[in-house]
Design a protein around this motif. Structure first.
Motif, PDB file in Angstrom:
ATOM      1  N   TYR A   1      20.904   3.748  42.477  1.00  0.00           N
ATOM      2  CA  TYR A   1      20.414   2.564  41.749  1.00  0.00           C
ATOM      3  C   TYR A   1      21.498   1.849  40.933  1.00  0.00           C
ATOM      4  CZ  TYR A   1      16.241   5.302  42.740  1.00  0.00           C
ATOM      5  OH  TYR A   1      15.291   6.068  43.368  1.00  0.00           O
ATOM      6  N   SER A   2      22.759   2.184  41.150  1.00  0.00           N
ATOM      7  CA  SER A   2      23.829   1.635  40.307  1.00  0.00           C
ATOM      8  C   SER A   2      24.420   0.342  40.848  1.00  0.00           C
ATOM      9  CB  SER A   2      24.963   2.660  40.172  1.00  0.00           C
ATOM     10  OG  SER A   2      25.659   2.808  41.404  1.00  0.00           O
ATOM     11  N   MET A   3      24.156   0.025  42.113  1.00  0.00           N
ATOM     12  CA  MET A   3      24.821  -1.076  42.811  1.00  0.00           C
ATOM     13  C   MET A   3      26.327  -0.850  42.890  1.00  0.00           C
ATOM     14  SD  MET A   3      22.237  -2.850  43.716  1.00  0.00           S
ATOM     15  CE  MET A   3      22.967  -4.342  44.402  1.00  0.00           C
ATOM     16  N   TYR A   4      26.768   0.381  42.608  1.00  0.00           N
ATOM     17  CA  TYR A   4      28.188   0.745  42.644  1.00  0.00           C
ATOM     18  C   TYR A   4      29.037  -0.179  41.763  1.00  0.00           C
ATOM     19  CZ  TYR A   4      27.009   3.874  46.503  1.00  0.00           C
ATOM     20  OH  TYR A   4      26.468   4.876  47.270  1.00  0.00           O
ATOM     21  N   THR A   5      28.493  -0.504  40.591  1.00  0.00           N
ATOM     22  CA  THR A   5      29.199  -1.375  39.661  1.00  0.00           C
ATOM     23  C   THR A   5      29.482  -0.638  38.361  1.00  0.00           C
ATOM     24  OG1 THR A   5      27.093  -2.205  38.822  1.00  0.00           O
ATOM     25  CG2 THR A   5      28.131  -3.483  40.576  1.00  0.00           C
ATOM     26  N   ASP A   6      30.235  -1.268  37.485  1.00  0.00           N
ATOM     27  CA  ASP A   6      30.468  -0.762  36.128  1.00  0.00           C
ATOM     28  C   ASP A   6      29.393  -1.355  35.229  1.00  0.00           C
ATOM     29  OD1 ASP A   6      34.136  -0.566  35.847  1.00  0.00           O
ATOM     30  OD2 ASP A   6      32.691   0.607  36.984  1.00  0.00           O
ATOM     31  N   TRP A   7      28.513  -0.518  34.691  1.00  0.00           N
ATOM     32  CA  TRP A   7      27.453  -1.012  33.820  1.00  0.00           C
ATOM     33  C   TRP A   7      27.985  -1.266  32.414  1.00  0.00           C
ATOM     34  CZ3 TRP A   7      21.938   1.320  34.761  1.00  0.00           C
ATOM     35  CH2 TRP A   7      21.601   1.152  36.111  1.00  0.00           C
TER      36      TRP A   7
ATOM     37  N   ASN B   1      27.352   4.642  34.188  1.00  0.00           N
ATOM     38  CA  ASN B   1      27.698   4.200  35.535  1.00  0.00           C
ATOM     39  C   ASN B   1      28.953   3.337  35.500  1.00  0.00           C
ATOM     40  OD1 ASN B   1      25.517   5.060  37.552  1.00  0.00           O
ATOM     41  ND2 ASN B   1      24.299   4.300  35.836  1.00  0.00           N
ATOM     42  N   LYS B   2      30.010   3.877  36.041  1.00  0.00           N
ATOM     43  CA  LYS B   2      31.282   3.163  36.164  1.00  0.00           C
ATOM     44  C   LYS B   2      31.778   3.350  37.596  1.00  0.00           C
ATOM     45  CE  LYS B   2      31.585   1.960  31.770  1.00  0.00           C
ATOM     46  NZ  LYS B   2      31.569   0.539  31.337  1.00  0.00           N
ATOM     47  N   TRP B   3      30.909   2.985  38.533  1.00  0.00           N
ATOM     48  CA  TRP B   3      31.207   3.272  39.927  1.00  0.00           C
ATOM     49  C   TRP B   3      32.288   2.371  40.511  1.00  0.00           C
ATOM     50  CZ3 TRP B   3      29.963   7.556  42.389  1.00  0.00           C
ATOM     51  CH2 TRP B   3      29.011   8.371  41.796  1.00  0.00           C
ATOM     52  N   GLN B   4      32.408   1.164  40.024  1.00  0.00           N
ATOM     53  CA  GLN B   4      33.494   0.316  40.523  1.00  0.00           C
ATOM     54  C   GLN B   4      34.838   0.925  40.147  1.00  0.00           C
ATOM     55  OE1 GLN B   4      33.225  -3.828  39.513  1.00  0.00           O
ATOM     56  NE2 GLN B   4      35.221  -4.317  40.374  1.00  0.00           N
ATOM     57  N   THR B   5      34.951   1.412  38.915  1.00  0.00           N
ATOM     58  CA  THR B   5      36.184   2.073  38.485  1.00  0.00           C
ATOM     59  C   THR B   5      36.443   3.317  39.330  1.00  0.00           C
ATOM     60  OG1 THR B   5      35.982   1.267  36.217  1.00  0.00           O
ATOM     61  CG2 THR B   5      37.321   3.238  36.559  1.00  0.00           C
ATOM     62  N   TYR B   6      35.394   4.091  39.563  1.00  0.00           N
ATOM     63  CA  TYR B   6      35.560   5.317  40.341  1.00  0.00           C
ATOM     64  C   TYR B   6      36.016   5.011  41.762  1.00  0.00           C
ATOM     65  CZ  TYR B   6      34.471   9.632  42.794  1.00  0.00           C
ATOM     66  OH  TYR B   6      34.556  10.760  43.581  1.00  0.00           O
ATOM     67  N   LEU B   7      35.353   4.051  42.404  1.00  0.00           N
ATOM     68  CA  LEU B   7      35.629   3.775  43.812  1.00  0.00           C
ATOM     69  C   LEU B   7      36.956   3.061  44.038  1.00  0.00           C
ATOM     70  CD1 LEU B   7      32.055   2.658  44.922  1.00  0.00           C
ATOM     71  CD2 LEU B   7      33.207   4.786  45.543  1.00  0.00           C
ATOM     72  N   THR B   8      37.398   2.272  43.077  1.00  0.00           N
ATOM     73  CA  THR B   8      38.617   1.485  43.276  1.00  0.00           C
ATOM     74  C   THR B   8      39.849   2.097  42.631  1.00  0.00           C
ATOM     75  OG1 THR B   8      38.184   0.095  41.333  1.00  0.00           O
ATOM     76  CG2 THR B   8      37.292  -0.658  43.448  1.00  0.00           C
ATOM     77  N   GLN B   9      39.655   3.066  41.726  1.00  0.00           N
ATOM     78  CA  GLN B   9      40.807   3.659  41.047  1.00  0.00           C
ATOM     79  C   GLN B   9      40.838   5.182  41.154  1.00  0.00           C
ATOM     80  OE1 GLN B   9      41.272   2.053  37.000  1.00  0.00           O
ATOM     81  NE2 GLN B   9      40.191   0.204  37.618  1.00  0.00           N
ATOM     82  N   GLU B  10      39.805   5.835  40.645  1.00  0.00           N
ATOM     83  CA  GLU B  10      39.837   7.287  40.523  1.00  0.00           C
ATOM     84  C   GLU B  10      39.765   8.003  41.872  1.00  0.00           C
ATOM     85  OE1 GLU B  10      37.828   7.767  36.110  1.00  0.00           O
ATOM     86  OE2 GLU B  10      36.505   7.625  37.854  1.00  0.00           O
ATOM     87  N   LEU B  11      38.816   7.603  42.709  1.00  0.00           N
ATOM     88  CA  LEU B  11      38.664   8.268  44.000  1.00  0.00           C
ATOM     89  C   LEU B  11      39.855   8.047  44.923  1.00  0.00           C
ATOM     90  CD1 LEU B  11      37.006   9.969  45.945  1.00  0.00           C
ATOM     91  CD2 LEU B  11      35.756   7.896  46.601  1.00  0.00           C
ATOM     92  N   PRO B  12      40.358   6.816  45.100  1.00  0.00           N
ATOM     93  CA  PRO B  12      41.521   6.638  45.976  1.00  0.00           C
ATOM     94  C   PRO B  12      42.730   7.460  45.533  1.00  0.00           C
ATOM     95  CG  PRO B  12      40.476   4.531  45.559  1.00  0.00           C
ATOM     96  CD  PRO B  12      39.822   5.508  44.631  1.00  0.00           C
TER      97      PRO B  12
ATOM     98  N   MET C   1      22.464  -1.342  49.392  1.00  0.00           N
ATOM     99  CA  MET C   1      23.058  -1.459  48.064  1.00  0.00           C
ATOM    100  C   MET C   1      24.578  -1.461  48.139  1.00  0.00           C
ATOM    101  SD  MET C   1      22.711   1.142  44.787  1.00  0.00           S
ATOM    102  CE  MET C   1      23.721   2.463  45.488  1.00  0.00           C
ATOM    103  N   ALA C   2      25.128  -0.641  49.045  1.00  0.00           N
ATOM    104  CA  ALA C   2      26.574  -0.535  49.159  1.00  0.00           C
ATOM    105  C   ALA C   2      27.204  -1.794  49.720  1.00  0.00           C
ATOM    106  CB  ALA C   2      26.939   0.658  50.040  1.00  0.00           C
ATOM    107  N   GLY C   3      26.400  -2.624  50.411  1.00  0.00           N
ATOM    108  CA  GLY C   3      26.933  -3.881  50.904  1.00  0.00           C
ATOM    109  C   GLY C   3      27.317  -4.818  49.780  1.00  0.00           C
TER     110      GLY C   3
END
Length: 203
Positions: A110-116, A126-137, A157-159
């Motif tokens: 339910y996060s839309m993979y964004t930074d709330w 929820n800081k999923w944009q940070t995770y996906l673009t910085q931490e995970l790579p 949602m991931a789209g």
């Protein structure tokens, strides 16, 4: 019937698989030896931004040679509900003869993979944009043999969450929903009841 049977037959998924094939030239995919089997790894990455561990399923070429990386995101449940590319599709078979690392994060429902903008009393930080673009790579590049070439994609949602940045120089959204919703509206849809009117999603 398994949960993703209909999805696998749906136009969005067929479109995603076709587009991945078209992306093959950009990713410079080269088939490993016919006898090779891809490696399947569960990798736990700690997110400083969210203060939690995040599990990720990774398919990597058996050859161990440097390969581009494709970050593949799931839909509204984030894979935490057991419904995911890894569990409910033939993603392992599809990428078995592709020279590419495929990373499938678990979480972010339910996060839309964004930074709330603020923490949620149920969903937490929820800081999923940070995770996906910085931490995970950064974690993937340090643990696997990568070339530095990256792409990110997903369904539903991931789209909407798939966007350029540290995780992707190529972007593949499929069936994304672009809409701002308030936390109370989003939580009501999830069956958790109403909370205050903070805005969920991107700032």
């Amino acid at each position: 019937m398994r949960p993703f049977d209909d999805l696998r037959r749906s136009a969005p998924l067929r479109g995603l698989l076709v587009t991945v094939l078209l992306l093959s030239a950009w990713l410079a995919l080269g088939p490993p030896p016919a006898s090779a089997e891809p490696r399947i790894t569960r990798v736990d990455v700690y997110s400083e931004a969210m203060g939690r561990w995040v599990s990720n399923d990774v398919i990597s070429p058996a050859s161990g040679a440097p390969a581009p990386t494709f970050y593949l995101l799931t839909g509204i449940g984030g894979g935490s509900d057991g419904i995911s590319w890894f569990n409910n599709t033939r993603v392992r078979d599809f990428f078995a003869d592709k020279h590419v690392n495929v990373v499938m994060p678990i979480g972010g429902q339910y996060s839309m993979y964004t930074d709330w903008a603020a923490d949620d009393p149920v969903l937490g930080r929820n800081k999923w944009q940070t995770y996906l673009t910085q931490e995970l790579p950064a974690a993937i590049d340090s643990r696997f043999s990568t070339t530095g070439s990256k792409a990110i994609g997903g369904v539903s949602m991931a789209g909407s969450g798939a966007r350029p940045g540290g995780a992707g120089t190529g972007v593949l959204p499929c069936g994304g929903l672009v809409q701002r919703v308030r936390t109370d509206q989003w939580r009501a849809r999830a069956g958790d009841g109403a909370v205050d009117g903070r805005t969920a999603g991107r700032r």
